[in-house]
Design an enzyme around this catalytic site. Structure first.
Site, PDB file in Angstrom:
ATOM      1  N   LEU A 124       0.932  -1.151  -0.105  1.00 11.92           N
ATOM      2  CA  LEU A 124      -0.196  -0.076  -0.052  1.00 11.92           C
ATOM      3  C   LEU A 124       1.078   1.178   0.009  1.00 11.92           C
ATOM      4  CD1 LEU A 124      -2.703   1.568   0.455  1.00 11.92           C
ATOM      5  CD2 LEU A 124      -2.364   1.244   2.845  1.00 11.92           C
ATOM      6  N   PRO A 127       6.279   6.521  -1.389  1.00 12.24           N
ATOM      7  CA  PRO A 127       6.858   7.385  -0.929  1.00 12.24           C
ATOM      8  C   PRO A 127       6.133   8.855  -0.433  1.00 12.24           C
ATOM      9  CG  PRO A 127       8.197   6.544  -2.820  1.00 12.24           C
ATOM     10  CD  PRO A 127       6.862   5.872  -2.559  1.00 12.24           C
ATOM     11  N   PHE A 155       8.811   0.426   1.701  1.00 15.87           N
ATOM     12  CA  PHE A 155       8.756  -0.082   3.113  1.00 15.87           C
ATOM     13  C   PHE A 155       7.910  -1.240   3.186  1.00 15.87           C
ATOM     14  CE2 PHE A 155       9.436   4.686   4.639  1.00 15.87           C
ATOM     15  CZ  PHE A 155      10.749   4.648   4.431  1.00 15.87           C
ATOM     16  N   ARG A 242      -3.824  -5.105  12.329  1.00 18.52           N
ATOM     17  CA  ARG A 242      -3.330  -4.246  13.577  1.00 18.52           C
ATOM     18  C   ARG A 242      -3.149  -4.991  14.901  1.00 18.52           C
ATOM     19  NH1 ARG A 242      -5.804   0.973  11.077  1.00 18.52           N
ATOM     20  NH2 ARG A 242      -4.129   1.616   9.562  1.00 18.52           N
ATOM     21  N   GLN A 278      12.860  -0.339  46.427  1.00 13.22           N
ATOM     22  CA  GLN A 278      11.477   0.122  46.051  1.00 13.22           C
ATOM     23  C   GLN A 278      11.499   0.889  44.532  1.00 13.22           C
ATOM     24  OE1 GLN A 278       9.398   3.061  48.302  1.00 13.22           O
ATOM     25  NE2 GLN A 278       7.857   1.711  48.550  1.00 13.22           N
ATOM     26  N   GLY A 340      24.406   0.029  32.650  1.00 10.17           N
ATOM     27  CA  GLY A 340      25.477   0.074  31.630  1.00 10.17           C
ATOM     28  C   GLY A 340      25.542  -1.038  30.823  1.00 10.17           C
ATOM     29  N   GLU A 363       1.963   0.131   9.831  1.00  8.68           N
ATOM     30  CA  GLU A 363       0.464  -0.193  10.007  1.00  8.68           C
ATOM     31  C   GLU A 363      -0.251   0.993  10.356  1.00  8.68           C
ATOM     32  OE1 GLU A 363      -1.029  -4.071  10.442  1.00  8.68           O
ATOM     33  OE2 GLU A 363       1.160  -4.939   9.854  1.00  8.68           O
ATOM     34  N   THR A 365       0.983   5.211  11.827  1.00  8.84           N
ATOM     35  CA  THR A 365       1.545   5.676  12.891  1.00  8.84           C
ATOM     36  C   THR A 365       0.625   5.918  14.131  1.00  8.84           C
ATOM     37  OG1 THR A 365       1.143   8.109  12.330  1.00  8.84           O
ATOM     38  CG2 THR A 365       3.266   6.966  11.475  1.00  8.84           C
TER      39      THR A 365
HETATM   40  N1  COS Z   1     -13.361  -0.007   7.122  1.00 12.66           N
HETATM   41  C1  COS Z   1     -14.018  -0.036   5.956  1.00 12.66           C
HETATM   42  N2  COS Z   1     -14.217   1.232   5.183  1.00 12.66           N
HETATM   43  C2  COS Z   1     -13.367   2.280   5.527  1.00 12.66           C
HETATM   44  C3  COS Z   1     -12.628   2.165   6.674  1.00 12.66           C
HETATM   45  C4  COS Z   1     -12.684   0.934   7.481  1.00 12.66           C
HETATM   46  N3  COS Z   1     -11.875   0.878   8.206  1.00 12.66           N
HETATM   47  N4  COS Z   1     -12.038   3.189   6.829  1.00 12.66           N
HETATM   48  C5  COS Z   1     -12.411   4.089   5.725  1.00 12.66           C
HETATM   49  N5  COS Z   1     -13.436   3.476   5.151  1.00 12.66           N
HETATM   50  C6  COS Z   1     -13.938   3.969   4.042  1.00 12.66           C
HETATM   51  C7  COS Z   1     -14.729   5.257   4.152  1.00 12.66           C
HETATM   52  O1  COS Z   1     -15.985   5.073   4.748  1.00 12.66           O
HETATM   53  C8  COS Z   1     -14.901   5.680   2.909  1.00 12.66           C
HETATM   54  O2  COS Z   1     -15.864   5.285   1.910  1.00 12.66           O
HETATM   55  P1  COS Z   1     -16.782   6.242   0.835  1.00 12.66           P
HETATM   56  O3  COS Z   1     -15.898   6.680   0.039  1.00 12.66           O
HETATM   57  O4  COS Z   1     -17.696   4.950   0.337  1.00 12.66           O
HETATM   58  O5  COS Z   1     -17.449   7.216   1.837  1.00 12.66           O
HETATM   59  C9  COS Z   1     -13.708   5.654   2.132  1.00 12.66           C
HETATM   60  O6  COS Z   1     -12.942   4.570   2.957  1.00 12.66           O
HETATM   61  C10 COS Z   1     -12.597   6.704   2.370  1.00 12.66           C
HETATM   62  O7  COS Z   1     -12.433   6.991   3.734  1.00 12.66           O
HETATM   63  P2  COS Z   1     -12.039   8.376   4.284  1.00 12.66           P
HETATM   64  O8  COS Z   1     -12.617   9.434   3.620  1.00 12.66           O
HETATM   65  O9  COS Z   1     -11.866   8.293   5.768  1.00 12.66           O
HETATM   66  O10 COS Z   1     -10.341   8.469   3.664  1.00 12.66           O
HETATM   67  P3  COS Z   1      -9.246   9.574   3.995  1.00 12.66           P
HETATM   68  O11 COS Z   1      -8.159   9.512   2.767  1.00 12.66           O
HETATM   69  O12 COS Z   1      -9.902  10.814   4.901  1.00 12.66           O
HETATM   70  O13 COS Z   1      -8.317   8.554   4.968  1.00 12.66           O
HETATM   71  C11 COS Z   1      -7.325   7.260   6.806  1.00 12.66           C
HETATM   72  C12 COS Z   1      -8.456   7.869   5.778  1.00 12.66           C
HETATM   73  C13 COS Z   1      -6.762   8.235   7.456  1.00 12.66           C
HETATM   74  C14 COS Z   1      -8.291   6.571   7.921  1.00 12.66           C
HETATM   75  C15 COS Z   1      -6.542   6.389   6.086  1.00 12.66           C
HETATM   76  O14 COS Z   1      -5.843   7.138   5.188  1.00 12.66           O
HETATM   77  C16 COS Z   1      -5.473   5.703   6.986  1.00 12.66           C
HETATM   78  O15 COS Z   1      -5.874   4.628   7.563  1.00 12.66           O
HETATM   79  N6  COS Z   1      -4.437   5.849   6.890  1.00 12.66           N
HETATM   80  C17 COS Z   1      -3.326   5.147   7.702  1.00 12.66           C
HETATM   81  C18 COS Z   1      -2.698   4.269   6.603  1.00 12.66           C
HETATM   82  C19 COS Z   1      -1.751   3.359   7.194  1.00 12.66           C
HETATM   83  O16 COS Z   1      -2.135   2.571   8.037  1.00 12.66           O
HETATM   84  N7  COS Z   1      -0.672   3.593   6.476  1.00 12.66           N
HETATM   85  C20 COS Z   1       0.464   2.746   7.152  1.00 12.66           C
HETATM   86  C21 COS Z   1       1.000   1.626   5.985  1.00 12.66           C
HETATM   87  S1  COS Z   1      -0.028   0.470   5.476  1.00 12.66           S
HETATM   88  S2  COS Z   1       1.426  -1.257   5.995  1.00 12.66           S
END
Ligand code: COS
Length: 384
Positions: A124, A127, A155, A242, A278, A340, A363, A365
């Site tokens: 997923l 950069p 990564f 997670r 303690q 140490g 997964e 931050t």
């Molecule tokens: N389960 C099911 N659907 C989900 C969901 C979940 N946990 N989280 C979001 N969605 C859906 C939303 O409902 C939305 O659907 P619709 O388009 O139908 O409305 C869609 O996904 C987009 O969600 P959202 O608008 O909340 O997206 P954003 O771009 O605002 O981002 C976060 C959301 C921040 C939650 C997301 O980008 C995220 O989790 N980032 C962290 C990523 C991560 O963990 N990266 C590390 C690398 S992965 S190893």
């Protein structure tokens, strides 16, 4: 504490604990030092059935769930959080197939993943798309019965050692998160190669690499779900994986605590063991309490997943935050308790602190996960 595990789960714990002690412990320092991948241990884990514990019986698994995977990850991480990732990161790459694969995809890919004959990875992150996972730039353009992929993932845990990857690419950049699509890409597909292999602070026995796509042709049959569903596939996957990162953090914390407890009861200063002071007892008490609190939360969330609960982004984020912050705090205190000696590479304790750090980062931050929790709390209020 008694978590009322079933007989199977108790057996899995005993087996994972034994293999961690007998097979992982003697070589953990070597793999950490060399930064090489533990293929011999993958073989052991495969024989022990660790790759199958969370996979339903209909696909050749042993029919357990995320809690079973959590137990294996925790036990292996008590000895080495890096080596445990061979199993945990394969689960991360396998969840999308389990969740969104059709019957043919499951029949084709799961048998090799269940046995550990092939490892998996999850592509997923890019950069420019870390926390902001919706802004991926890797493109997939359909041409007849194929998609042509171009772009770079980085990564990626198990990158270069896995044979099967779930990759999220954009089929419609205009639509953002709704334009992402998930694909299964096999090692050896023309146009798919590995870029930089990372040199890391911790989890050095695990491989992390770039995935490079240059006019990589992926058959339409390898698309997971429909076009535009890729972001949801990724989010649902992370909700389920997670607790596994949390279990890795928990194991690392427990392993460091075990060593610190043993050391402080043996180490003599002022004519008595340092654990009789303690100041030291309070540190040990906090460590033990935080570890148990993390365990209780992780097991509860894993049980939610295993009972089929769907919207679990909030809870799964909570357990990852609590466990990884606990791991960082406990391992730092464990190094402190060794004095140490704790700072020296001759002793095994500093490795736990290095391994713990990544669990607060990958997964999601712990900062972006707080944002996930916050959004969900507000959504719950809005929906009554
Ligand atoms: N389960 C099911 N659907 C989900 C969901 C979940 N946990 N989280 C979001 N969605 C859906 C939303 O409902 C939305 O659907 P619709 O388009 O139908 O409305 C869609 O996904 C987009 O969600 P959202 O608008 O909340 O997206 P954003 O771009 O605002 O981002 C976060 C959301 C921040 C939650 C997301 O980008 C995220 O989790 N980032 C962290 C990523 C991560 O963990 N990266 C590390 C690398 S992965 S190893």
């Amino acid at each position: 504490m008694d978590y009322f595990l079933n007989e199977n789960q108790e057996e899995i714990r005993a087996l994972a604990r034994r293999i961690a002690q007998e097979k992982v412990k003697p070589v953990a320092a070597k793999y950490d030092r060399e930064g090489t991948f533990p293929w011999d241990l993958v073989e052991e884990f495969s024989k022990a059935g660790f790759f199958s514990v969370y996979i339903p019986e209909e696909y050749g698994g042993s029919g357990g769930g995320v809690l079973d995977l959590v137990i294996v990850t925790e036990e292996l991480s008590r000895i080495c959080g890096g080596i445990a990732l061979a199993v945990a990161a394969t689960a991360l790459g396998t969840f999308p197939i389990l969740l969104s694969g059709n019957a043919e995809q499951k029949a084709r890919y799961l048998p090799d993943l269940v046995t550990g004959r092939k490892l998996a990875g999850f592509g997923l992150t890019e950069p420019e798309a870390g926390s902001d996972a919706g802004s991926i730039r890797t493109r997939a353009v359909r041409k007849g019965d194929r998609y042509i992929l171009n772009g770079l993932k980085h990564f990626i845990t198990n990158g270069s050692v896995a044979k099967i990857y779930t990759v999220i690419a954009s089929t419609d950049p205009e639509r953002g998160t709704r334009g992402a699509t998930a694909f299964i890409v096999e090692d050896g597909t023309p146009g798919f190669s590995y870029g930089k292999i990372e040199d890391k602070l911790g989890i050095r026995a695990s491989k992390t690499s770039e995935l490079v796509f240059e006019d990589c042709e992926v058959p339409v049959e390898n698309r997971l779900g429909r076009e535009g569903q890729g972001f949801i596939v990724a989010m649902r996957t992370l909700d389920r994986s997670r607790p596994g990162v949390a279990a890795q953090a928990l194991g690392i914390a427990q392993g460091a605590y075990d060593l610190a407890l043993d050391y402080t009861t043996k180490r003599q200063q002022f004519g008595k063991s340092v654990s009789s002071f303690q100041a030291v007892q309070f540190m040990l008490a906090d460590m033990a309490t935080q570890i148990e609190a993390a365990r209780a939360l992780i097991y509860s969330v894993a049980r939610m997943v295993d009972n089929g609960m769907e919207r679990i982004a909030k809870e799964s984020s909570m357990c990852k935050i609590v466990a990884s912050d606990t791991a960082m705090k406990v391992t730092t205190d464990a190094v402190q308790l060794f004095g140490g000696y704790g700072y020296m590479r001759d002793y095994p304790i500093e490795k736990f602190m290095r391994d713990a750090k990544i669990t607060q980062i990958y997964e999601g931050t712990n900062q972006i996960l707080r944002s996930v929790i916050g959004r969900n709390i507000i959504k719950e209020i809005a929906s009554g």
